[in-house]
Structures are given as C-alpha cells and as structure tokens.
Design an enzyme around this catalytic site. Structure first.
Site, mmCIF file in Angstrom:
data_model
loop_
_atom_site.group_PDB
_atom_site.id
_atom_site.type_symbol
_atom_site.label_atom_id
_atom_site.label_comp_id
_atom_site.label_asym_id
_atom_site.label_seq_id
_atom_site.Cartn_x
_atom_site.Cartn_y
_atom_site.Cartn_z
ATOM 1 N N GLU A 95 -102.120 -25.637 64.399
ATOM 2 C CA GLU A 95 -100.985 -25.409 63.509
ATOM 3 C C GLU A 95 -99.766 -24.932 64.278
ATOM 4 O O GLU A 95 -99.879 -24.292 65.329
ATOM 5 C CB GLU A 95 -101.365 -24.450 62.379
ATOM 6 C CG GLU A 95 -101.996 -23.156 62.794
ATOM 7 C CD GLU A 95 -102.424 -22.319 61.569
ATOM 8 O OE1 GLU A 95 -103.631 -22.288 61.285
ATOM 9 O OE2 GLU A 95 -101.556 -21.714 60.928
ATOM 10 N N CYS A 108 -92.829 -22.314 66.639
ATOM 11 C CA CYS A 108 -93.938 -21.507 67.151
ATOM 12 C C CYS A 108 -95.124 -22.431 67.366
ATOM 13 O O CYS A 108 -95.567 -23.091 66.435
ATOM 14 C CB CYS A 108 -94.282 -20.414 66.131
ATOM 15 S SG CYS A 108 -95.768 -19.483 66.552
ATOM 16 N N CYS A 115 -109.522 -19.265 69.802
ATOM 17 C CA CYS A 115 -109.157 -18.234 70.783
ATOM 18 C C CYS A 115 -110.397 -17.386 71.045
ATOM 19 O O CYS A 115 -111.219 -17.196 70.158
ATOM 20 C CB CYS A 115 -108.047 -17.360 70.197
ATOM 21 S SG CYS A 115 -107.454 -16.077 71.322
ATOM 22 N N CYS A 119 -109.143 -10.301 68.931
ATOM 23 C CA CYS A 119 -108.351 -9.232 68.285
ATOM 24 C C CYS A 119 -108.826 -9.086 66.838
ATOM 25 O O CYS A 119 -109.008 -10.065 66.122
ATOM 26 C CB CYS A 119 -106.860 -9.561 68.340
ATOM 27 S SG CYS A 119 -106.231 -9.638 70.025
ATOM 28 N N CYS A 122 -106.919 -10.691 63.670
ATOM 29 C CA CYS A 122 -106.385 -12.050 63.832
ATOM 30 C C CYS A 122 -107.355 -13.114 63.340
ATOM 31 O O CYS A 122 -108.536 -13.085 63.692
ATOM 32 C CB CYS A 122 -106.033 -12.286 65.298
ATOM 33 S SG CYS A 122 -105.369 -13.919 65.605
ATOM 34 N N GLU A 163 -104.557 -17.877 73.349
ATOM 35 C CA GLU A 163 -103.990 -16.951 74.326
ATOM 36 C C GLU A 163 -103.408 -17.794 75.466
ATOM 37 O O GLU A 163 -104.155 -18.360 76.271
ATOM 38 C CB GLU A 163 -105.085 -15.998 74.821
ATOM 39 C CG GLU A 163 -104.721 -15.171 76.042
ATOM 40 C CD GLU A 163 -103.358 -14.459 75.939
ATOM 41 O OE1 GLU A 163 -103.087 -13.821 74.914
ATOM 42 O OE2 GLU A 163 -102.572 -14.565 76.891
ATOM 43 N N SER A 217 -98.511 -8.164 73.402
ATOM 44 C CA SER A 217 -99.068 -7.652 72.149
ATOM 45 C C SER A 217 -99.706 -6.315 72.454
ATOM 46 O O SER A 217 -100.733 -6.238 73.119
ATOM 47 C CB SER A 217 -100.104 -8.633 71.604
ATOM 48 O OG SER A 217 -99.474 -9.848 71.311
ATOM 49 N N CYS A 336 -101.680 -15.917 60.963
ATOM 50 C CA CYS A 336 -101.848 -16.919 62.015
ATOM 51 C C CYS A 336 -103.268 -17.473 61.997
ATOM 52 O O CYS A 336 -104.219 -16.723 61.975
ATOM 53 C CB CYS A 336 -101.626 -16.302 63.389
ATOM 54 S SG CYS A 336 -100.178 -15.315 63.508
HETATM 55 N N1 SAH Z 1 -102.679 -14.508 72.092
HETATM 56 C C1 SAH Z 1 -101.297 -14.189 72.144
HETATM 57 C C2 SAH Z 1 -100.401 -15.054 71.265
HETATM 58 C C3 SAH Z 1 -100.889 -15.447 69.894
HETATM 59 S S1 SAH Z 1 -100.876 -14.236 68.641
HETATM 60 C C4 SAH Z 1 -101.083 -12.717 71.869
HETATM 61 O O1 SAH Z 1 -102.062 -12.025 71.628
HETATM 62 O O2 SAH Z 1 -99.965 -12.248 71.958
HETATM 63 C C5 SAH Z 1 -99.189 -13.884 68.292
HETATM 64 C C6 SAH Z 1 -98.957 -12.473 67.775
HETATM 65 O O3 SAH Z 1 -99.427 -12.342 66.426
HETATM 66 C C7 SAH Z 1 -99.693 -11.424 68.566
HETATM 67 O O4 SAH Z 1 -98.859 -10.303 68.752
HETATM 68 C C8 SAH Z 1 -100.855 -11.086 67.655
HETATM 69 O O5 SAH Z 1 -101.417 -9.850 67.964
HETATM 70 C C9 SAH Z 1 -100.192 -11.178 66.309
HETATM 71 N N2 SAH Z 1 -101.091 -11.314 65.163
HETATM 72 C C10 SAH Z 1 -102.232 -12.012 65.065
HETATM 73 N N3 SAH Z 1 -102.774 -11.900 63.845
HETATM 74 C C11 SAH Z 1 -101.944 -11.130 63.132
HETATM 75 C C12 SAH Z 1 -101.952 -10.632 61.801
HETATM 76 N N4 SAH Z 1 -102.944 -10.919 60.973
HETATM 77 N N5 SAH Z 1 -100.932 -9.836 61.427
HETATM 78 C C13 SAH Z 1 -99.917 -9.541 62.266
HETATM 79 N N6 SAH Z 1 -99.848 -9.974 63.537
HETATM 80 C C14 SAH Z 1 -100.859 -10.747 63.975
#
Ligand code: SAH
Length: 347
Positions: A95, A108, A115, A119, A122, A163, A217, A336
C-alpha cells in the site's frame, strides 16, 4: 551474500546502456528506454513507440517489466488523500498513500512486503516479513500514483510498510534512481526515510552523504520505555541510536526528525516529556508527535488531543521544535498496513 540481479527498471542509466549494448543495440536506445521508464512512466514496453517492435519483443523476453497493478484506490472526502493498494507480479500486495499539502504533493511508499521489526502498535508487522521490495517496486508506487493523479510529485516519504534500512541495498538504489536528473529528478531534500533505528545502517547511510532527511522512530524517551514498544531496542542501546543520529547530522548537515507516537498512558506523561527533552535537547532536530492510530489486535489507545498539545508545549518550552502530525485521510486510513491485511483477509 547472494548477488542481487536487478530488473531493468532497477538499473541505473549506465547499467541500462551495458544491457542494451549486450543485446547488440546502439547505446542511444538505452537513453530512450530509460526515459520511457523513468520520465514518461511507461506501463509496458508496448508504449515505447520509438523503439523498434523487434527490440521491444526481445526486451520483454529478457527483462520482465515491473509495473504495479492498482487494485483499489480510496479517496478521502475530508482532504483528498488517496490510499492505493497495488498488486506485485508475484501476487503480493503493497500500500501507498498520496497526500496534498500546500508545499506540493507527497507520496508515502512501502519498502517491504510486511516487516520483521515487531513494533507493538504497528499493523504492518503482525504477519512478519514476506520479502523485500526491489528498487523498481518502490519506484513504481510513485510512478503509478503520478500516472493516476496526473500530478507532479515533489515529496517522497519512505514510511509505509517495512523497515527501509532492513532492505538497505535496494533502498539506496531506489534513492539514487528517484533523484536521478535523467529520471523523475525528485530533490533529495524532499525525501525522508524513516527507520526504527538499525544503527549500522544509519551510519552507512550517513556515509553516503545524501541530502535526504532521516527520521528516527523514537516512541520512548528512555531505553526501558522504548523496549516496551519496540523490540529493536533490545538490540541497540539508546546511546548507540542517539550517537548514530548525531553522526548522521555531522556527515550530512541534515537535521534529524524524531517520530514519537503518543500512546495513552504509556509514553505520554509529564515525565516522558521531560526525559525526551533531556535525551534530545541540544540536537539539531525536529519532533513529529503522532497520536497512535489504534489497531484492533492491540489495546493501545491514542493520547487525547489536550494532552498531545500539553506534551508539545513541554518540548517547545525547552526550545525543541515539535509539531503534531496532521492526520490525513482519517476517514479512509486504517493504521499503516491495515489495508493490505484487510485485503488479505478477504482473499
Ligand atoms: N519501519 C520504519 C518506517 C515505517 S513505519 C520506522 O519504523 O520508522 C512509519 C512510522 O509510523 C513509524 O514512526 C512507526 O513507528 C509509525 N507507526 C506505525 N504504526 C503506527 C500506529 N498504529 N500509530 C502511529 N504510528 C505508527
């Protein structure tokens, strides 16, 4: 390590030249082909009408052409944000999101299918990593959206599923191609790569001395808090991550962005704000505060608006630049990675 073999849309112009010459063609054909791929954004070889048909046929045989297929497009009635689901040649889905800001249009993109970073809040990581995206598959998210909207894209954020620093070589090639003056020529200053903090690769990226913005992040202001939300923090100590941020700034002169998703009762207290000030005070940086987008698989909730502003205020009082991320496409946007997962459920 196994050597990557790149598809033609992932090749630099000099590589395309070699490929075309190896097929016994004149090298000016390479320039034409590259322009069709990266400027005219051709969907397939058949659109490349100034290449002889016989060459197009031979190319198709030798180099399958990466072209993402749009599966669904949702458009926000609130702000025009569009969320795209694309099918890859092997049946996987990714997406991407298109957003309009006053300073231009931004896309984006995803860097992996799934991934493996885990986290806690996420959705993209719930099913683990399926595979890396090729450079061409990252590019084509932008190309397909540009074709669909008919508008120029000036900003790119690598903040979708995946990532990016876990797919380092392909990311780098993508960055090189998207900012190539012979291609779409998107300024590196308008590109942001977001990482959960893979320290070695943050340093490697710094050494490339690109002009892109690195976003870290953070999500926790101490090692313990960060570990609660992000398994990667078990691998790297907070000081190592911060040192890598400083190193990135020293090498590139680019200010670091810290992303901080506010999770109700978890990382949004006064003490959290104070610790954050101590951690990043004095660093040339910017903080993006994002109320967490709740996913159904976890019980995390977003920090309420009033507290978000209070948190921002506490940072600003210590002269730390902080903005609350505007929520775009609230009506179409699951967190996301939710679109791909929901689609997976239906199929
Ligand atoms: N893996 C990378 C990039 C993808 S995630 C990273 O970790 O930065 C992009 C951003 O969205 C990251 O800051 C991640 O922590 C955040 N993110 C993911 N899921 C989320 C959610 N449910 N609510 C808010 N931010 C979220």
């Amino acid at each position: 390590m196994e050597k990557e073999v790149f598809d033609i849309k992932s090749m630099t112009l000099p590589e395309v030249k070699l490929a075309v010459e190896a097929m016994g063609e004149k090298s000016f054909r390479a320039k034409q082909l590259y322009e069709w791929m990266h400027v005219k954004l051709a969907r397939d070889y058949d659109e490349m009408t100034n290449l002889p048909k016989s060459l197009r046929e031979r190319l198709l045989e030798k180099y399958p052409y990466t072209s993402l297929r749009e599966v669904t497009v949702q458009t926000s009635k609130l702000d025009g944000t569009r969320k795209y689901l694309f099918a890859l040649a092997d049946g996987n889905y990714v997406e991407s999101v298109w957003m309009q800001y006053h300073h231009g249009n931004s896309v984006c993109i995803s860097s992996q299918v799934g991934c493996r970073m885990g986290c806690r809040f996420c959705a993209s990581t719930l099913d683990g990593l399926e595979r890396n995206l090729a450079p061409s598959e990252m590019l084509d998210q932008i190309y397909a959206i540009s074709r669909h909207t008919g508008e120029r894209i000036s900003n790119v954020v690598v903040m979708g599923t995946g990532e990016p620093l876990d797919n380092y070589e392909n990311l780098l090639r993508f960055l090189q191609l998207i900012s190539d003056e012979n291609g779409l020529n998107i300024s590196q200053r308008n590109i942001t790569v977001s990482t959960c903090g893979i320290v070695e690769n943050m340093r490697r990226l710094a050494d490339e001395k690109l002009q892109i913005t690195l976003a870290l992040s953070l999500h926790g202001s101490t090692q313990e808090k960060r570990q609660e939300l992000m398994p990667i923090a078990n691998k790297y100590a907070m000081e190592q991550v911060m040192d890598a941020c400083r190193y990135y700034f020293e090498q590139t002169g680019r200010r670091i962005t810290f992303e901080y998703s506010l999770v109700g009762g978890v990382n949004d207290t006064e003490a959290d704000a104070e610790n954050l000030c101590k951690l990043i005070g004095g660093l040339n940086c910017h903080v993006n505060l994002i109320p967490v987008n709740p996913i159904k698989e976890r019980e995390y909730t977003a920090t309420e608006r009033r507290k978000v502003l209070l948190f921002q205020n506490r940072l600003e009082k210590k002269h730390i630049n902080a903005t609350v991320r505007r929520e775009m496409g609230r009506d179409i946007d699951g967190a996301c990675g939710q679109l791909r997962r929901r689609f997976g459920d239906l199929n």
